[in-house]
Structure formats: C-alpha cells, structure tokens
Scaffold this motif. Structure first.
Motif, short mmCIF file in Angstrom:
data_model
loop_
_atom_site.label_atom_id
_atom_site.label_comp_id
_atom_site.label_asym_id
_atom_site.label_seq_id
_atom_site.Cartn_x
_atom_site.Cartn_y
_atom_site.Cartn_z
N LEU A 128 -2.11 -9.86 9.73
CA LEU A 128 -2.18 -9.22 8.81
C LEU A 128 -2.07 -10.27 7.56
CD1 LEU A 128 -0.23 -5.86 9.67
CD2 LEU A 128 -2.67 -6.30 9.56
N CYS A 134 6.39 -3.47 -2.86
CA CYS A 134 5.66 -2.22 -2.74
C CYS A 134 4.58 -1.71 -3.64
CB CYS A 134 6.56 -0.99 -2.28
SG CYS A 134 5.92 0.68 -2.26
N ASN A 186 9.71 -2.87 3.93
CA ASN A 186 8.24 -2.45 3.75
C ASN A 186 7.44 -2.84 4.61
OD1 ASN A 186 9.37 -2.29 1.10
ND2 ASN A 186 7.97 -3.98 0.07
N HIS A 187 6.35 -2.22 4.53
CA HIS A 187 5.22 -2.16 5.88
C HIS A 187 3.92 -2.64 5.03
CE1 HIS A 187 3.27 -1.84 9.72
NE2 HIS A 187 2.42 -1.18 9.21
N THR A 188 3.34 -3.52 5.74
CA THR A 188 1.79 -3.97 5.30
C THR A 188 0.61 -3.25 6.17
OG1 THR A 188 2.62 -5.85 4.21
CG2 THR A 188 0.41 -5.57 4.45
N GLN A 217 -1.09 -14.14 0.88
CA GLN A 217 0.07 -14.41 1.92
C GLN A 217 0.65 -15.97 1.68
OE1 GLN A 217 1.47 -12.05 4.18
NE2 GLN A 217 2.99 -13.98 4.44
N ASN A 260 -5.10 -5.70 2.14
CA ASN A 260 -3.91 -4.90 2.63
C ASN A 260 -3.05 -4.24 1.66
OD1 ASN A 260 -4.18 -6.37 5.15
ND2 ASN A 260 -3.33 -8.30 4.07
N LEU A 261 -2.07 -2.93 2.07
CA LEU A 261 -1.51 -2.58 1.32
C LEU A 261 -0.12 -2.35 1.74
CD1 LEU A 261 -1.24 -0.37 -1.17
CD2 LEU A 261 -1.77 1.52 0.48
N THR A 262 0.94 -2.96 1.08
CA THR A 262 2.13 -2.83 1.20
C THR A 262 2.94 -2.05 0.61
OG1 THR A 262 2.18 -5.33 1.59
CG2 THR A 262 4.24 -4.27 1.22
N GLU A 277 6.51 -9.02 0.52
CA GLU A 277 5.53 -8.48 -0.58
C GLU A 277 6.01 -7.03 -1.07
OE1 GLU A 277 2.28 -8.97 -1.32
OE2 GLU A 277 2.82 -11.09 -0.49
N GLY A 307 -3.11 -11.77 3.97
CA GLY A 307 -4.07 -11.17 3.09
C GLY A 307 -4.32 -12.22 2.30
N SER A 365 10.77 -5.16 -2.93
CA SER A 365 10.41 -6.00 -2.11
C SER A 365 11.77 -6.03 -1.22
CB SER A 365 10.48 -7.57 -2.92
OG SER A 365 9.27 -7.39 -3.71
#
Length: 97
Positions: free
Chosen positions: A27, A54, A64-66, A32, A73-75, A52, A29, A60
């Motif tokens: 994952l 939100c 958080n999940h990406t 990153q 990607n969306l965090t 990363e 991006g 941060s």
C-alpha cells in the motif's frame, strides 16, 4: 506477498522504481515515506511508518488505516471511519426519501 526478485537499474540521479506489485502489496502511495539504510553490502528499503493523517479528522495515529482505491489511497482514523459511515448513511437515506 510475493517473494519474487526484481532487477532494477539506477538512473543518472541514483533513483530506481519500486515494482508495481510491491507498491500494491505494501500500500505504497505517491507520498509514502521510505526508510533507506545499509547493512554491509545490502541496501535496505523499508516502508516508513510516518503516521499518515486521517483524511477526515487530520489525526496522525497508529490506529489509522490506509485503504487502497484504484490508483490512490485513503487514510482514515477510527473516528474518521465512524464519521464517514454516518455521512454515508445520511446520504443514502436522503436518496431513498
């Protein structure tokens, strides 16, 4: 995760491209951060946990999940996920009324 080896050359500025499958699996991006260090004759490149923020709350945290969507990607933080789900439910309800 693939255990395949990839051969890449450095360009004139010392850059190389991380193979697409590795970027997808980890994952990675566009923004990153990567940590690079050496161990003897080896160059070690690791995903840097830069926490990363939100997209919704700006937090941060390690919670958080990406999520990978298409080419991006969306965090989201747990609170951001709850907020987004609430907004989606409201939107869904407004469309059915």
């Amino acid at each position: 995760m693939h255990k395949k080896k990839y051969i890449r050359s450095l360009d004139e500025l010392g850059r190389f491209v991380v193979p697409k499958q590795i970027r997808k699996d980890l994952l990675l991006g566009e923004r990153q951060m990567l940590e690079v260090h050496c161990d003897g004759e080896k160059i070690i490149v690791e995903k840097y946990d830069n926490l990363e923020p939100c997209f919704i709350t700006g937090e941060s945290t390690k919670a958080n999940h990406t999520f990978a969507f298409g080419h991006g990607n969306l965090t989201l933080s747990p609170e951001g996920i709850e907020s987004l789900l609430g907004q989606l439910e409201k939107f869904k309800k407004s469309q059915t009324d």
